[in-house]
Design a protein around this motif. Structure first.
Motif, PDB file in Angstrom:
ATOM      1  N   ILE A 179      34.107  18.556  33.954  1.00  0.00           N
ATOM      2  CA  ILE A 179      34.231  19.402  35.283  1.00  0.00           C
ATOM      3  C   ILE A 179      35.571  18.858  35.746  1.00  0.00           C
ATOM      4  CG2 ILE A 179      32.653  17.672  36.688  1.00  0.00           C
ATOM      5  CD1 ILE A 179      32.192  21.212  37.294  1.00  0.00           C
ATOM      6  N   THR A 180      35.900  17.688  35.600  1.00  0.00           N
ATOM      7  CA  THR A 180      37.071  17.081  36.066  1.00  0.00           C
ATOM      8  C   THR A 180      38.487  17.880  35.663  1.00  0.00           C
ATOM      9  OG1 THR A 180      37.136  15.326  34.494  1.00  0.00           O
ATOM     10  CG2 THR A 180      36.466  14.843  36.974  1.00  0.00           C
ATOM     11  N   ASP A 181      38.313  18.483  34.548  1.00  0.00           N
ATOM     12  CA  ASP A 181      39.232  19.380  33.689  1.00  0.00           C
ATOM     13  C   ASP A 181      39.735  20.512  34.421  1.00  0.00           C
ATOM     14  OD1 ASP A 181      39.200  17.515  31.438  1.00  0.00           O
ATOM     15  OD2 ASP A 181      37.957  18.816  29.996  1.00  0.00           O
ATOM     16  N   LEU A 182      38.875  20.855  35.300  1.00  0.00           N
ATOM     17  CA  LEU A 182      38.892  22.017  36.223  1.00  0.00           C
ATOM     18  C   LEU A 182      39.529  21.802  37.482  1.00  0.00           C
ATOM     19  CD1 LEU A 182      35.921  24.080  35.101  1.00  0.00           C
ATOM     20  CD2 LEU A 182      37.909  24.039  34.179  1.00  0.00           C
ATOM     21  N   TRP A 183      40.141  20.658  37.532  1.00  0.00           N
ATOM     22  CA  TRP A 183      40.719  19.972  38.741  1.00  0.00           C
ATOM     23  C   TRP A 183      41.589  21.099  39.790  1.00  0.00           C
ATOM     24  CZ3 TRP A 183      45.642  19.588  39.888  1.00  0.00           C
ATOM     25  CH2 TRP A 183      46.709  19.769  38.790  1.00  0.00           C
ATOM     26  N   PRO A 184      42.321  21.847  39.211  1.00  0.00           N
ATOM     27  CA  PRO A 184      43.104  22.934  39.974  1.00  0.00           C
ATOM     28  C   PRO A 184      42.270  23.858  40.706  1.00  0.00           C
ATOM     29  CG  PRO A 184      44.147  22.786  37.797  1.00  0.00           C
ATOM     30  CD  PRO A 184      42.677  22.044  37.728  1.00  0.00           C
ATOM     31  N   GLY A 185      41.104  24.275  40.146  1.00  0.00           N
ATOM     32  CA  GLY A 185      40.064  24.977  40.799  1.00  0.00           C
ATOM     33  C   GLY A 185      39.370  24.433  41.918  1.00  0.00           C
ATOM     34  N   TRP A 186      39.141  22.986  41.967  1.00  0.00           N
ATOM     35  CA  TRP A 186      38.426  22.086  42.899  1.00  0.00           C
ATOM     36  C   TRP A 186      39.443  22.288  44.126  1.00  0.00           C
ATOM     37  CZ3 TRP A 186      34.111  19.020  42.964  1.00  0.00           C
ATOM     38  CH2 TRP A 186      33.292  19.164  41.746  1.00  0.00           C
ATOM     39  N   ILE A 187      40.796  22.122  43.805  1.00  0.00           N
ATOM     40  CA  ILE A 187      41.745  22.079  44.876  1.00  0.00           C
ATOM     41  C   ILE A 187      41.894  23.545  45.658  1.00  0.00           C
ATOM     42  CG2 ILE A 187      44.258  22.130  45.786  1.00  0.00           C
ATOM     43  CD1 ILE A 187      44.229  20.161  43.383  1.00  0.00           C
ATOM     44  N   ALA A 188      41.866  24.581  44.795  1.00  0.00           N
ATOM     45  CA  ALA A 188      41.760  26.020  45.357  1.00  0.00           C
ATOM     46  C   ALA A 188      40.364  26.400  46.178  1.00  0.00           C
ATOM     47  CB  ALA A 188      41.849  26.799  44.109  1.00  0.00           C
TER      48      ALA A 188
ATOM     49  N   LEU B 144      41.564  33.995  40.933  1.00  0.00           N
ATOM     50  CA  LEU B 144      42.563  33.327  40.750  1.00  0.00           C
ATOM     51  C   LEU B 144      42.536  32.744  39.275  1.00  0.00           C
ATOM     52  CD1 LEU B 144      43.213  31.199  43.903  1.00  0.00           C
ATOM     53  CD2 LEU B 144      44.589  33.107  43.062  1.00  0.00           C
ATOM     54  N   ALA B 145      41.412  32.247  38.889  1.00  0.00           N
ATOM     55  CA  ALA B 145      41.270  31.729  37.472  1.00  0.00           C
ATOM     56  C   ALA B 145      41.512  32.830  36.650  1.00  0.00           C
ATOM     57  CB  ALA B 145      39.730  31.144  37.280  1.00  0.00           C
ATOM     58  N   GLY B 146      41.046  34.074  36.890  1.00  0.00           N
ATOM     59  CA  GLY B 146      41.293  35.290  35.875  1.00  0.00           C
ATOM     60  C   GLY B 146      42.594  35.474  35.968  1.00  0.00           C
ATOM     61  N   LEU B 147      43.231  35.592  36.987  1.00  0.00           N
ATOM     62  CA  LEU B 147      44.763  35.695  37.150  1.00  0.00           C
ATOM     63  C   LEU B 147      45.690  34.793  36.262  1.00  0.00           C
ATOM     64  CD1 LEU B 147      45.264  36.898  40.806  1.00  0.00           C
ATOM     65  CD2 LEU B 147      45.421  38.308  38.706  1.00  0.00           C
ATOM     66  N   TRP B 148      45.036  33.447  36.485  1.00  0.00           N
ATOM     67  CA  TRP B 148      45.870  32.452  35.763  1.00  0.00           C
ATOM     68  C   TRP B 148      45.752  32.276  34.216  1.00  0.00           C
ATOM     69  CZ3 TRP B 148      49.582  29.540  37.450  1.00  0.00           C
ATOM     70  CH2 TRP B 148      49.979  28.200  36.841  1.00  0.00           C
ATOM     71  N   HIS B 149      44.404  32.510  33.978  1.00  0.00           N
ATOM     72  CA  HIS B 149      44.118  32.222  32.518  1.00  0.00           C
ATOM     73  C   HIS B 149      44.357  33.849  31.766  1.00  0.00           C
ATOM     74  CE1 HIS B 149      43.185  28.215  32.858  1.00  0.00           C
ATOM     75  NE2 HIS B 149      42.237  28.432  33.814  1.00  0.00           N
ATOM     76  N   GLY B 150      43.848  34.864  32.361  1.00  0.00           N
ATOM     77  CA  GLY B 150      44.082  36.380  31.798  1.00  0.00           C
ATOM     78  C   GLY B 150      45.390  36.857  31.871  1.00  0.00           C
ATOM     79  N   VAL B 151      45.663  37.130  32.998  1.00  0.00           N
ATOM     80  CA  VAL B 151      46.906  38.127  33.259  1.00  0.00           C
ATOM     81  C   VAL B 151      48.315  37.201  32.633  1.00  0.00           C
ATOM     82  CG1 VAL B 151      48.327  39.365  35.104  1.00  0.00           C
ATOM     83  CG2 VAL B 151      45.578  39.602  35.009  1.00  0.00           C
ATOM     84  N   MET B 152      48.292  35.859  33.396  1.00  0.00           N
ATOM     85  CA  MET B 152      49.308  34.939  33.219  1.00  0.00           C
ATOM     86  C   MET B 152      49.262  34.469  31.925  1.00  0.00           C
ATOM     87  SD  MET B 152      49.988  33.667  37.135  1.00  0.00           S
ATOM     88  CE  MET B 152      51.544  33.002  36.939  1.00  0.00           C
ATOM     89  N   GLY B 153      48.053  34.112  31.103  1.00  0.00           N
ATOM     90  CA  GLY B 153      47.919  33.671  29.752  1.00  0.00           C
ATOM     91  C   GLY B 153      47.966  32.346  29.816  1.00  0.00           C
ATOM     92  N   TRP B 154      47.855  31.511  30.802  1.00  0.00           N
ATOM     93  CA  TRP B 154      48.035  30.047  30.743  1.00  0.00           C
ATOM     94  C   TRP B 154      46.688  29.412  30.719  1.00  0.00           C
ATOM     95  CZ3 TRP B 154      51.732  30.677  35.297  1.00  0.00           C
ATOM     96  CH2 TRP B 154      52.926  30.920  34.776  1.00  0.00           C
TER      97      TRP B 154
END
Length: 166
Positions: free
Chosen positions: A101-110, A156-166
Motif C-alpha cells: 500500500i505504501t507503493d501508492l504514496w502519491p495517491g495517499w497525498i492526493a 487522477l490515477a487514470g490520467l497519470w497511468h493511462g493517458v500520460m502513460g506513467w
C-alpha cells in the motif's frame, strides 16, 4: 456512555488539538487506514469504513444531544470516516494487484489533500449534507467529501497511468 461517545467522537482526544481539528482528524486516518489495510486488506478496510460511520453517528448523536451546536469542532470521527473513504481506491488497488500500500504514496497525498479540499469548501452535496443540522448531516458531509475525493483520486490515477502513460 457519554465518556465512550466522547472518546469515539473526538478520536481519543485528537479533536481537541488546535488549530484545525478536522485536519488532525484526517491525519489520524492515514496511519489507521494503513494499519487496517496491512492487517486485513481491502475487505477489512471496507468494514472499518462502515464501522467508523456507524460508531461516529452514534457518538455524534450523544455528543450533540441537548446542544445548540450541531457540529462541534472537536467531533472529528466524521473526518476519519471521510478520509478512509478517500483512501479506499488505494486499498483496493494495492489489495487486488498484490502491491504494498505504501507503493501508492502519491495517491495517499492526493486523497488527503482532495478530501480536505472538498470537506472545507463544501461543494454541492457536501454543503447540502452539512446544512442538515443534525448528526447524520455531520457524518454525511464528510462521507460525500470522501466519495468526491475517492472519485478524484481514481480520475487522477487514470490520467497519470493511462493517458500520460506513467
Amino acid at each position: 456512555m457519554k465518556r465512550l461517545a466522547e472518546l469515539i467522537a473526538t478520536v481519543c482526544g485528537v479533536g481537541y488539538l488546535r488549530p484545525a481539528p478536522g485536519t488532525w482528524g484526517s491525519l489520524v486516518a492515514l496511519p489507521l487506514g494503513w494499519l487496517v489495510h496491512v492487517v486485513g486488506g481491502f475487505p477489512l478496510f471496507l468494514l472499518a469504513i462502515v464501522a467508523t460511520f456507524f460508531k461516529g453517528l452514534w457518538a455524534t448523536r450523544l455528543m450533540t444531544r441537548d446542544s445548540d451546536d450541531h457540529d462541534p469542532s472537536e467531533i472529528v470521527i466524521d473526518e476519519v470516516a471521510g478520509q478512509l473513504i478517500a483512501l479506499a481506491p488505494l486499498s483496493y488497488s494495492a489489495w487486488s494487484m498484490g502491491l504494498e500500500i505504501t507503493d501508492l504514496w502519491p495517491g495517499w497525498i492526493a486523497a488527503f489533500l482532495l478530501f480536505r479540499l472538498f470537506d472545507i469548501s463544501k461543494p454541492w452535496l457536501v454543503g447540502w449534507a452539512d446544512r442538515r443540522g443534525d448528526p447524520l448531516g455531520v457524518m454525511l458531509d464528510d462521507v460525500i467529501a470522501g466519495v468526491f475525493a475517492a472519485l478524484s483520486v481514481m480520475l487522477l490515477a487514470g490520467l497519470w497511468h493511462g493517458v500520460m502513460g506513467w
